[in-house]
Design an enzyme around this catalytic site. Structure first.
Site, PDB file in Angstrom:
ATOM      1  N   PHE A  25       0.837  -1.205   0.000  1.00 39.22           N
ATOM      2  CA  PHE A  25       0.000   0.000   0.000  1.00 39.22           C
ATOM      3  C   PHE A  25       0.876   1.261   0.000  1.00 39.22           C
ATOM      4  O   PHE A  25       0.840   2.070  -0.941  1.00 39.22           O
ATOM      5  CB  PHE A  25      -0.918  -0.075   1.230  1.00 39.22           C
ATOM      6  N   TYR A 158       5.342  -7.989  15.491  1.00 40.52           N
ATOM      7  CA  TYR A 158       5.511  -6.773  14.687  1.00 40.52           C
ATOM      8  C   TYR A 158       6.247  -5.712  15.513  1.00 40.52           C
ATOM      9  O   TYR A 158       7.263  -5.164  15.086  1.00 40.52           O
ATOM     10  CB  TYR A 158       4.141  -6.267  14.261  1.00 40.52           C
ATOM     11  N   TYR A 172      23.927   0.918  12.951  1.00 42.60           N
ATOM     12  CA  TYR A 172      24.637   1.152  11.678  1.00 42.60           C
ATOM     13  C   TYR A 172      25.025   2.621  11.543  1.00 42.60           C
ATOM     14  O   TYR A 172      26.074   2.956  11.009  1.00 42.60           O
ATOM     15  CB  TYR A 172      23.779   0.712  10.474  1.00 42.60           C
TER      16      TYR A 172
END
Ligand code: UDP
Length: 323
Positions: A25, A158, A172
């Protein structure tokens, strides 16, 4: 409002963006917006919850599709300037159906997408979520709030994957000096949501158009704040060009109860559907509303599309889909 630095036509000329979850979406709307600004787009998707129809129209443009699961090592030929990691099931029913894939997309997928960004010296953008705040004890939610998440609840697959993804992205940035952005996306709606994705807005619209009862989970007093997809995409494009590795909430601060949104949809569709109540899912957040001070200050962003207008477009889309 200051101009959006990435919005000028051709801002992306000569640059390549890799976007995972391009057939989803939001991923497909982002791909449209990037192509409009002259970026070349490489879309990665395994179509677990994405939809080929969302990207059919992109095949005629500077868009290349790579069909793969982001949980596996990602290789892309040639220079890459941006990596946008959007791949993940994103509706509570989807992540209940695909719990392991959800964890892998958020954890292994983020690691692989970061690895690609580092190898290409690209800027990395993570699609994070208001779910990092869980069932929030602070309201509205500023980015400084650490959240209230149940790691072993049904939504944990999730929420925790996205929390891990934020930690990995920040590592990172700090450890490798990678340029990174984190967008915490709040409830978003609009055309190209799957009509069967299980979320409140598409469920209610389908039910209203088909004359079925609207299923409100619990008493309907729980709140959400719904952002139209074009506003979200504008916020993301601004964040890409802002120099911050801090998370930024992008969402609409207009807060409604689920009963109110159901009533609006019944009214706007002219439906004779009624409301029924079903059990509230476990750990369903009771309230949700973004504090968007950071987005306002850093990006000069705020939502512009009124609920009425966004819903009208979405209802039209669902109507066409159901034909
Ligand atoms: N909801 C509902 N009926 C539905 C689908 C969802 O009452 O048919 C409720 C759900 O329990 C939640 C809210 O609507 O309180 C928003 O749910 P959604 O799945 O859209 O996204 P969430 O914000 O929970 O991730």
């Amino acid at each position: 409002m200051p101009p959006e630095s990435g919005a000028t036509p051709n801002a992306g000329a000569g640059q390549t963006v890799v976007i995972t979850g391009a057939a989803g979406f939001i991923g497909s709307h982002l791909s449209d917006a990037l192509l409009d600004r002259g970026y070349a787009v490489v879309g990665i998707d395994n179509f677990l919850t994405g939809d080929r129809q969302n990207i059919e129209h992109l095949q005629r443009r500077d868009f290349r599709l790579v069909e793969q699961d982001v949980a596996r090592h990602i290789e892309v030929e040639g220079p890459v300037d941006w990596v946008l990691h959007w791949a993940s099931p994103a509706s509570p029913t989807d992540y209940l159906t695909f719990p392991i894939q959800t964890l892998k997309a958020g954890a292994l997928g983020t690691h692989n997408a970061l690895g690609l960004a580092r190898a290409k010296d690209a800027t990395f953008v993570l699609a994070s979520t208001s779910e990092v705040y869980g069932d929030p004890a602070e309201h509205p939610q500023p980015e400084t709030y650490w959240g209230h998440v149940n790691p072993i609840g049904p939504r944990g697959v999730y929420d925790e994957a996205k929390r891990f993804a934020e930690a990995m992205t920040t590592a990172y940035h700090r450890h490798h000096g990678l340029r990174t952005r984190i967008v915490r996306i709040f409830n978003t709606y609009g055309p190209r949501m799957r009509v069967d994705d299980g979320r409140a807005v598409p469920n209610f619209i389908v039910q209203a158009l088909q004359g079925q009862d609207l299923t409100i989970y619990g008493d309907g007093g729980q709140t959400r704040s719904f952002c139209y997809v074009s506003d979200l995409v504008d916020g993301i494009m601004r964040l890409m060009h802002a120099d911050t590795a801090e998370p930024v909430n992008i969402g609409n601060p207009d807060e409604l109860s689920i009963s109110q949104i159901a009533a609006r949809i019944i009214e706007m569709t002219g439906s004779r559907s009624r409301i029924i109540h079903e059990p509230l899912p476990v750990d369903d957040p009771k309230v949700r509303r973004p504090d968007i001070t950071r987005a306002r200050t850093l990006l000069g962003w705020e939502p512009r599309v009124a609920l009425e207008d966004g819903l009208r477009e979405t209802i039209e889309y669902v109507r066409r889909k159901l034909r």
